[in-house]
Motif scaffolding. Structure first.
Motif, PDB file in Angstrom:
ATOM      1  N   ASN A   1      16.477  66.767 -24.579  1.00 30.14           N
ATOM      2  CA  ASN A   1      14.940  67.746 -24.449  1.00 30.14           C
ATOM      3  C   ASN A   1      15.213  67.908 -22.798  1.00 30.14           C
ATOM      4  O   ASN A   1      15.456  66.995 -22.137  1.00 30.14           O
ATOM      5  N   ARG A   2      15.479  69.154 -23.306  1.00 35.71           N
ATOM      6  CA  ARG A   2      15.158  69.447 -21.256  1.00 35.71           C
ATOM      7  C   ARG A   2      13.661  69.622 -20.637  1.00 35.71           C
ATOM      8  O   ARG A   2      13.992  69.160 -19.546  1.00 35.71           O
ATOM      9  N   GLU A   3      12.644  69.465 -21.699  1.00 35.96           N
ATOM     10  CA  GLU A   3      11.240  69.218 -21.223  1.00 35.96           C
ATOM     11  C   GLU A   3      11.066  68.547 -21.072  1.00 35.96           C
ATOM     12  O   GLU A   3      11.299  67.302 -22.142  1.00 35.96           O
ATOM     13  N   PRO A   4      11.948  67.027 -20.183  1.00 38.08           N
ATOM     14  CA  PRO A   4      10.848  65.420 -20.011  1.00 38.08           C
ATOM     15  C   PRO A   4      10.349  64.694 -20.375  1.00 38.08           C
ATOM     16  O   PRO A   4       8.881  65.501 -20.480  1.00 38.08           O
ATOM     17  N   ALA A   5      10.142  64.033 -21.501  1.00 37.47           N
ATOM     18  CA  ALA A   5       9.257  63.396 -22.218  1.00 37.47           C
ATOM     19  C   ALA A   5       8.281  62.533 -21.357  1.00 37.47           C
ATOM     20  O   ALA A   5       8.582  62.683 -20.084  1.00 37.47           O
ATOM     21  N   THR A   6       6.940  62.395 -21.227  1.00 42.59           N
ATOM     22  CA  THR A   6       5.470  62.672 -20.242  1.00 42.59           C
ATOM     23  C   THR A   6       5.135  61.216 -20.885  1.00 42.59           C
ATOM     24  O   THR A   6       4.282  60.720 -19.783  1.00 42.59           O
ATOM     25  N   THR A   7       5.384  60.889 -21.727  1.00 36.94           N
ATOM     26  CA  THR A   7       4.854  59.473 -22.769  1.00 36.94           C
ATOM     27  C   THR A   7       5.722  58.890 -23.152  1.00 36.94           C
ATOM     28  O   THR A   7       6.315  59.431 -23.920  1.00 36.94           O
ATOM     29  N   TYR A   8       5.222  57.945 -24.226  1.00 39.00           N
ATOM     30  CA  TYR A   8       6.250  56.947 -24.574  1.00 39.00           C
ATOM     31  C   TYR A   8       6.513  57.581 -26.162  1.00 39.00           C
ATOM     32  O   TYR A   8       7.118  57.792 -26.663  1.00 39.00           O
ATOM     33  N   SER A   9       5.002  58.022 -26.678  1.00 34.44           N
ATOM     34  CA  SER A   9       5.119  58.359 -27.579  1.00 34.44           C
ATOM     35  C   SER A   9       5.423  60.259 -27.476  1.00 34.44           C
ATOM     36  O   SER A   9       6.210  60.274 -28.744  1.00 34.44           O
ATOM     37  N   GLU A  10       5.869  60.686 -27.055  1.00 37.49           N
ATOM     38  CA  GLU A  10       6.697  62.172 -26.581  1.00 37.49           C
ATOM     39  C   GLU A  10       7.754  61.606 -27.095  1.00 37.49           C
ATOM     40  O   GLU A  10       9.165  62.046 -27.919  1.00 37.49           O
ATOM     41  N   ALA A  11       8.008  60.958 -26.316  1.00 34.12           N
ATOM     42  CA  ALA A  11       9.740  59.762 -26.311  1.00 34.12           C
ATOM     43  C   ALA A  11      10.305  60.029 -27.187  1.00 34.12           C
ATOM     44  O   ALA A  11      11.580  59.698 -27.957  1.00 34.12           O
ATOM     45  N   THR A  12       9.577  58.618 -28.077  1.00 35.46           N
ATOM     46  CA  THR A  12       9.896  59.258 -30.223  1.00 35.46           C
ATOM     47  C   THR A  12       9.646  60.067 -30.465  1.00 35.46           C
ATOM     48  O   THR A  12      10.782  59.940 -31.682  1.00 35.46           O
ATOM     49  N   ASN A  13       8.769  60.656 -30.229  1.00 35.89           N
ATOM     50  CA  ASN A  13       9.320  62.307 -31.300  1.00 35.89           C
ATOM     51  C   ASN A  13      10.676  62.905 -30.850  1.00 35.89           C
ATOM     52  O   ASN A  13      10.964  62.907 -31.886  1.00 35.89           O
ATOM     53  N   LEU A  14      10.713  62.965 -29.674  1.00 35.90           N
ATOM     54  CA  LEU A  14      11.209  63.702 -29.550  1.00 35.90           C
ATOM     55  C   LEU A  14      12.627  62.697 -30.195  1.00 35.90           C
ATOM     56  O   LEU A  14      14.109  64.032 -29.996  1.00 35.90           O
TER      57      LEU A  14
END
Ligand code: UTP
Length: 227
Positions: A90-103
């Motif tokens: 992902n180009r935009e770093p994840a800012t939350t854990y749920s975002e990281a999981t989705n990415l």
């Protein structure tokens, strides 16, 4: 697919020592291992963070504002790594854990930096490992493992090949006090790992052989923290 979290210290990513070449080589390694492992990389701030934190402190900014600068630097470093990885992360770093999981559903590699003031990226890595149920965390740092004392100051310091979670908690000591660099491993992060029993491999991040072996779960040069 097995999930691995790599805590990539800023001291390894952007020390100003042929960093472009290192990033290219690291990207090659991550490309290879991400073929059959889901890789989450949490990038530290290193000297970029330190510069902003020190300058902000001279300006009289409070700890929270300084931490925000630190977080911005960790995200800038995450973007740099994502750029080296081309389309794999992902180009935009994840800012939350749920975002990281989705990415993770759309990317072979997920990059993220800091989350909230008062944390460090070690802590982000430990919490992320819990959320994604990572098989292990690899802490890629500027020393080749955990020593009995600071090897840069004490010549009698010995590297430990293995240690328990309880040893790590004892060594890490107290919690986060002020914005800026820490030693060994963040103490709160150490307690999170001890609670979850998530193995931690500590390697020198510029030693790509050690890093590769640690990520793959093979014997490696460094320190293994486990039961
Ligand atoms: P780092 O995690 O890089 O801290 O974040 P560090 O202790 O300097 O770690 P190394 O040396 O790279 O391994 C840099 C700074 O950013 C802020 C903190 O001020 C930290 O010291 N930060 C980072 C946060 O406030 N929250 C976060 O989630 C991450």
């Amino acid at each position: 697919m097995e999930r691995i979290v790599i805590s990539l210290g800023g001291s390894i990513l952007v020390p100003g020592d042929d960093d472009g070449r290192y990033l290219r080589d690291l990207a090659g390694l991550l490309r290879e291992v991400s073929a059959d492992t889901k890789v989450f990389v949490v990038t530290g701030g290193g000297r970029i963070a330190r510069y902003y934190i020190e300058t902000g402190r001279t300006l009289g900014l409070g700890e929270r504002a300084l931490d925000e600068f630190g977080i911005a630097a960790t995200r800038l470093n995450a973007r740099l790594l994502a750029a080296a990885l081309r389309g794999l992360a992902n180009r935009e770093p994840a800012t939350t854990y749920s975002e990281a999981t989705n990415l993770a559903q759309r990317n072979r590699i997920v990059v993220m930096g800091g989350t909230r003031p008062g944390h460090t990226t070690d802590r982000v890595s430990a919490s992320l490992a819990r959320v994604v149920k990572a098989a292990r965390i690899v802490n890629a740092t500027s020393v080749d493992g955990v020593y009995t004392a600071d090897p840069k100051r004490d010549p009698s310091a010995r590297r430990l090949d293995r240690m328990t979670f309880e040893d790590l908690v004892r060594l890490a000591g107290e919690g986060h006090r002020a914005a800026g660099p820490s030693v060994v491993f963040d103490p709160v992060a150490a307690r999170v790992l001890a609670r979850d029993r998530t193995p931690l491999a500590v390697v020198h991040g510029r030693d790509l052989t050690a890093l590769r072996h640690a990520v793959l779960g093979l014997p490696f040069h460094g320190t293994l923290v486990s039961d």
